[in-house]
Scaffold this motif. Structure first.
Motif, short mmCIF file in Angstrom:
data_model
loop_
_atom_site.label_atom_id
_atom_site.label_comp_id
_atom_site.label_asym_id
_atom_site.label_seq_id
_atom_site.Cartn_x
_atom_site.Cartn_y
_atom_site.Cartn_z
N GLY A 23 -12.63 -5.06 -37.00
CA GLY A 23 -12.37 -3.90 -38.37
C GLY A 23 -11.64 -2.98 -38.11
N ASN A 24 -11.44 -2.24 -36.55
CA ASN A 24 -10.68 -1.44 -36.48
C ASN A 24 -9.06 -1.95 -36.45
N ILE A 217 -14.66 3.54 -52.60
CA ILE A 217 -15.50 2.31 -52.16
C ILE A 217 -14.96 1.48 -51.26
N ASP A 218 -13.55 1.27 -51.15
CA ASP A 218 -12.94 0.68 -50.12
C ASP A 218 -13.20 1.34 -48.62
N ALA A 219 -12.81 2.80 -49.00
CA ALA A 219 -12.97 3.64 -47.62
C ALA A 219 -14.59 3.53 -47.15
N MET A 220 -15.56 3.62 -47.95
CA MET A 220 -16.82 3.73 -47.37
C MET A 220 -17.50 2.55 -46.81
N PHE A 224 -18.58 1.79 -43.20
CA PHE A 224 -19.85 1.06 -42.55
C PHE A 224 -19.69 -0.12 -41.83
N PHE A 225 -18.56 -0.91 -42.02
CA PHE A 225 -18.30 -1.95 -41.47
C PHE A 225 -17.94 -1.64 -40.14
N SER A 226 -16.95 -0.75 -40.03
CA SER A 226 -16.26 -0.48 -38.57
C SER A 226 -17.40 0.00 -37.68
N VAL A 383 -18.54 -9.00 -50.90
CA VAL A 383 -20.13 -9.09 -51.02
C VAL A 383 -20.61 -8.19 -49.97
N ALA A 384 -20.62 -8.56 -48.79
CA ALA A 384 -21.22 -8.18 -47.75
C ALA A 384 -20.83 -6.62 -47.34
N THR A 385 -19.27 -6.47 -47.52
CA THR A 385 -18.98 -5.11 -46.84
C THR A 385 -19.13 -4.21 -47.89
N ASN A 386 -18.59 -4.45 -49.53
CA ASN A 386 -18.67 -3.38 -50.40
C ASN A 386 -19.99 -3.07 -50.99
N ILE A 387 -20.97 -4.23 -50.97
CA ILE A 387 -22.36 -4.22 -51.75
C ILE A 387 -23.48 -4.10 -50.80
#
Ligand code: PHE
Length: 448
Positions: A23-24, A217-220, A224-226, A383-387
């Motif tokens: 992720g990073n 939304i991509d940044a959020m 969360f992912f990171s 789907v997993a990351t953005n929703i």
């Protein structure tokens, strides 16, 4: 009763190990590239501070209070309610991410091996091969990526079988410092390249006209992912935190280190790209690490050594993250269904052989099989990351802030102090009001 981490350092290392990953190192530069550079970086940092840290505190509180698996935590804290479903969604989301993450982890192993053998660079000098061609070959051949995915699964199984202290904690203790050391070396090298400043400009000089809904939304999602949030990974780890761990300090340390790694990757990649005059070439985010960086290495003395070091870094980061994703489901089978550690590890990891293979083929044989215009792999990622992650995080804030026993946050955040300080009260206010409203707003804006 779940195991506990053996030392403070080990606890931080394991949690940072979960957070710091592909992720990073792979996803962050790709997202920054796709979203216009510095402005994305700023929005991302805002998301970490305003949303990431509060959600992390919620997960820590739920995990340490419940002291068991992602579903069991809710059952213990709020028996007779349906909140355990939220834990179930977390287990599903983390497993979903694991099925494609393990494939990218497999690619990094493939790159590491081919850097070691020198295969990565054969034919490049005389022009008979290109890094793009090699990436295609590594990623989309039918069997090779599957073999490497299987090897990564095996590495995970080996560490997981050793358990929380001797496996997860020990390996993180060794790998995390090593990873930071390698990163620092790369930073020094990249920043001293001639022409580095143009890359720095792209990465650090914001152009706010580029900020729109999809950047936010991509940044959020990236935040969360990171930080491994929204799916019970960190609440599973928090169940292993000792009672006297200061949650606020731990969340701040973990988030800070996670941001530092992403930031350093930006300092490495973008200057390197401009220094070698590659910004004009079609720079696609996903290939920055696998195509652009090897190209950069060939223009530096000691090419092979740099490649080996870098892909080792990527491999370490990926391994400690996949371990944490697997642990969520494993802890569930161990605590809820009373299985032995060994049985739980196998039940969780064996099906990955199949799911990993399907995802792996989605970059090759199945590349034309698309749903909503996305390959299976991209669909799962989006789907997993953005929703799912923002939804999970939102529900957790609502739960901890409004529906859980009132004492949950107060006690966990202040380590059972009789009266709460201003900081604790401020954090609780953010968790009840600010974070859920902000997450909901960004989620809704996405569909407009
Ligand atoms: N945080 C990890 C990374 O940045 C990925 C991850 C996501 C780990 C979800 C656990 C859970 O690579």
């Amino acid at each position: 009763m779940a195991a506990k981490f053996g030392s403070k350092i080990g606890m931080i290392a394991a949690t940072v190990g979960s957070a710091v990953g592909l992720g990073n190192i792979w996803r962050f530069p790709a997202e920054t590239q796709a979203n216009g550079g510095a402005a994305f970086l700023l929005v991302y940092i805002g998301c970490v501070l305003l949303l990431g840290i509060p959600v992390m505190l919620v997960e820590f509180s739920i995990g340490r209070e419940g002291g068991t698996d992602a579903i069991g935590n809710y059952r213990r804290i709020s028996p007779k309610s349906k909140w355990w479903l939220l834990g179930g969604m977390g287990i599903a989301a983390s497993y979903m991410i694991l099925t494609f993450y393990i494939v990218v982890a497999g690619w990094t192993l493939e790159y590491f091996v081919s850097a070691l053998s020198g295969d990565l660079f054969t034919g490049i000098a005389d022009g008979s091969a290109s890094f793009e061609g090699k990436m295609k070959d590594y990623v989309s051949s039918d069997w090779k990526p599957i073999i490497f995915t299987i090897l990564m699964i095996a590495a995970n199984v080996a560490v997981l079988l050793m358990g929380v202290r001797k496996g997860i904690e020990k390996i993180s203790n060794i790998m995390m410092p090593l990873l930071f050391l390698i990163l620092v070396i790369f930073c020094v090298v990249a920043l001293s390249l001639p022409g580095a400043s143009d890359g720095l400009n792209f990465f650090l000089n914001p152009d706010f006209s580029k900020v729109n809904g999809s950047v936010v939304i991509d940044a959020m999602g990236q935040a969360f992912f990171s930080l491994s949030l929204g799916m019970g990974v960190l609440s599973t780890y928090a169940a292993y935190f000792p009672r006297d761990t200061r949650l606020g300090r731990t969340a701040a340390t973990v988030s800070f280190l996670d941001m530092v790694v992403a930031f350093m990757m930006g300092l490495i990649i973008f200057p390197a790209v401009t220094s070698f005059g590659m910004q004009g070439e079609s720079l696609e985010g996903a290939t920055l690490v696998f195509v652009t960086l090897p190209e950069v290495f060939t223009r530096m003395p000691g090419t092979q050594l740099w490649a080996i070091l870098f892909f080792m870094l990527l491999l370490l980061a990926a391994l400690t993250s996949t371990i944490s994703m697997s642990e969520v489901a494993i802890r569930f089978f161990q605590d809820r269904l009373k299985m032995s550690r060994r049985k739980a590890v196998l039940i969780v990891m064996l099906p990955l052989l199949l799911f990993g293979a399907i995802n792996s083929l989605s970059s090759g044989l199945l590349a034309d099989f698309k749903i909503f215009g996305l390959t299976i792999f991209d669909l799962l990622d989006t789907v997993a990351t953005n929703i799912m992650l923002p939804l999970g995080a939102l529900a957790m804030c609502l739960y901890a802030g409004w529906f859980a026993p009132k004492s949950l946050l107060a006690r966990q955040l202040s380590n059972d102090a009789r009266s709460q300080g201003v900081a604790t009260r401020a954090v609780i206010f953010i968790i009840r009001w600010v974070s859920p409203i902000a997450i909901a707003a960004i989620l809704i804006a996405q569909f407009n």
